[in-house]
Write a protein that holds these residues in place. Structure first.
Motif, short mmCIF file in Angstrom:
data_model
loop_
_atom_site.label_atom_id
_atom_site.label_comp_id
_atom_site.label_asym_id
_atom_site.label_seq_id
_atom_site.Cartn_x
_atom_site.Cartn_y
_atom_site.Cartn_z
N TYR A 147 0.83 -1.20 0.00
CA TYR A 147 0.00 0.00 0.00
C TYR A 147 0.86 1.26 0.00
N MET A 148 1.96 1.23 0.75
CA MET A 148 2.82 2.41 0.89
C MET A 148 3.81 2.57 -0.26
N HIS A 149 4.02 1.53 -1.04
CA HIS A 149 5.03 1.59 -2.10
C HIS A 149 4.64 2.60 -3.17
N ASP A 150 5.63 3.27 -3.74
CA ASP A 150 5.40 4.27 -4.77
C ASP A 150 4.66 3.66 -5.96
N SER A 151 3.44 4.14 -6.19
CA SER A 151 2.61 3.58 -7.26
C SER A 151 3.08 3.98 -8.65
N LYS A 152 3.92 5.01 -8.76
CA LYS A 152 4.33 5.52 -10.06
C LYS A 152 5.38 4.65 -10.73
N ASN A 153 6.10 3.86 -9.96
CA ASN A 153 7.14 3.00 -10.51
C ASN A 153 6.57 1.60 -10.72
N ALA A 154 6.02 1.37 -11.91
CA ALA A 154 5.30 0.12 -12.17
C ALA A 154 6.18 -1.12 -12.02
N VAL A 155 7.41 -1.04 -12.51
CA VAL A 155 8.30 -2.20 -12.44
C VAL A 155 8.65 -2.51 -10.99
N SER A 156 8.93 -1.47 -10.21
CA SER A 156 9.25 -1.67 -8.80
C SER A 156 8.07 -2.25 -8.04
N VAL A 157 6.88 -1.77 -8.34
CA VAL A 157 5.67 -2.29 -7.71
C VAL A 157 5.51 -3.78 -8.03
N GLN A 158 5.67 -4.12 -9.30
CA GLN A 158 5.51 -5.51 -9.71
C GLN A 158 6.55 -6.41 -9.05
N ASN A 159 7.77 -5.93 -8.95
CA ASN A 159 8.83 -6.73 -8.32
C ASN A 159 8.53 -6.96 -6.84
N LEU A 160 8.07 -5.92 -6.15
CA LEU A 160 7.73 -6.06 -4.73
C LEU A 160 6.61 -7.07 -4.54
N ILE A 161 5.56 -6.93 -5.34
CA ILE A 161 4.41 -7.81 -5.20
C ILE A 161 4.80 -9.26 -5.53
N ALA A 162 5.62 -9.44 -6.54
CA ALA A 162 6.07 -10.79 -6.89
C ALA A 162 6.88 -11.40 -5.75
N GLU A 163 7.72 -10.59 -5.10
CA GLU A 163 8.52 -11.08 -3.99
C GLU A 163 7.63 -11.50 -2.82
N ILE A 164 6.65 -10.67 -2.51
CA ILE A 164 5.75 -10.98 -1.40
C ILE A 164 4.90 -12.20 -1.71
N ALA A 165 4.36 -12.28 -2.92
CA ALA A 165 3.53 -13.43 -3.29
C ALA A 165 4.33 -14.72 -3.26
N SER A 166 5.62 -14.63 -3.61
CA SER A 166 6.45 -15.84 -3.66
C SER A 166 6.77 -16.41 -2.29
#
Length: 262
Positions: free
Chosen positions: A61-80
């Motif tokens: 929720y707090m992660h910068d929404s403007k950086n799409a690649v960074s958001v995707q990487n964070l979410i992938a790490e958490i989901a994994s």
């Protein structure tokens, strides 16, 4: 039989809500390390899983929404992290009759957290949470097909119960037909991505098979197909029993998409 020992404490999660990205990253690293190193015989309690998921949710929720690649990487790490959790169950199953101690608690806590937080998600952050839900489903389906794909007969016999328990979690939480604590918006999104993610993981599992293991009534191909059909059962149920007409329609569309893909 190996006894399950008293559960260990978990790291604090408050820093996952920090406005400083470096602090959030450090806190996440600590949590990932804790899960990696935590003994399989000390499974997370439901309360601990909820605490961790609350923190992980806030980190997204707090992660910068403007950086799409960074958001995707964070979410992938958490989901994994589901893979880390599932591996603990694999370790336990080698010497203990208990199954699903880790994964069932982990996935239940995720869906409970998303359901609880759904109404408070603002329009600027909704896409991140939708992606988190999609990636989490992808990991769940991947783990279930991985369990079914083993060539060890004893492990394969346990895999059916693993799939059945996870189907029960999914049927109780995001795809509960009539439970009013489940937001229809979440139901609709899950139904939107369910078939695509299921078919994608099914296809990957089937293509990963060794051709020498195929053929015969007990083939991996048949096991994978049976698992996919079982995983679709909550969609079939909600297509008939949902209170919302829109949810019923979306569920029927998901079923049709699945049937056409297979």
């Amino acid at each position: 039989m190996a006894a399950i020992i008293e559960s260990l404490p978990i790291p604090p999660v408050k820093d996952l809500a920090s406005s400083e990205s470096s602090i959030r990253r450090s806190a996440l690293k600590t949590i990932v390390s804790h899960l990696d190193e935590r003994p399989a015989t000390s499974p997370l309690t439901p309360t601990q899983s909820l605490q961790l998921w609350r923190g992980l949710y806030v980190a997204v929720y707090m992660h910068d929404s403007k950086n799409a690649v960074s958001v995707q990487n964070l979410i992938a790490e958490i989901a994994s992290l589901s893979r880390v959790v599932a591996a603990k169950d694999d370790d336990i199953s080698k010497s203990d009759s208990q199954d699903g101690v880790w994964l069932d608690t982990w996935t239940t806590a995720f869906w409970e957290t998303i359901c609880r937080e759904w109404a408070s998600i603002d329009q600027w952050r909704m896409n991140k949470i939708l992606l988190l839900v999609r990636f989490f489903l992808r990991e769940t389906f991947g783990l279930l097909f991985a369990a079914v794909s083993t060539d060890k007969s004893e492990a394969r016999s346990k895999s059916h119960s693993t799939v059945a328990r996870q189907v029960q979690v999914l049927e109780t939480w995001p795809l509960s037909p009539q439970d009013r604590k489940i937001p229809d918006g979440l139901r609709l999104h899950v139904l939107d991505v369910w078939s695509d993610e299921l078919v994608g993981r099914f296809t990957a599992a089937r293509e990963g098979q060794d051709s020498s293991k195929e053929g015969g009534e007990g083939s991996l191909e048949a096991s994978l197909t049976d698992a996919a059909t079982l995983i679709m059962s909550p969609v079939e149920k909600i297509s008939k029993e949902a209170l919302s007409k829109g949810v019923k329609i979306r569920a029927k569309e998901s079923l049709k998409s699945f049937q056409e893909a297979l």
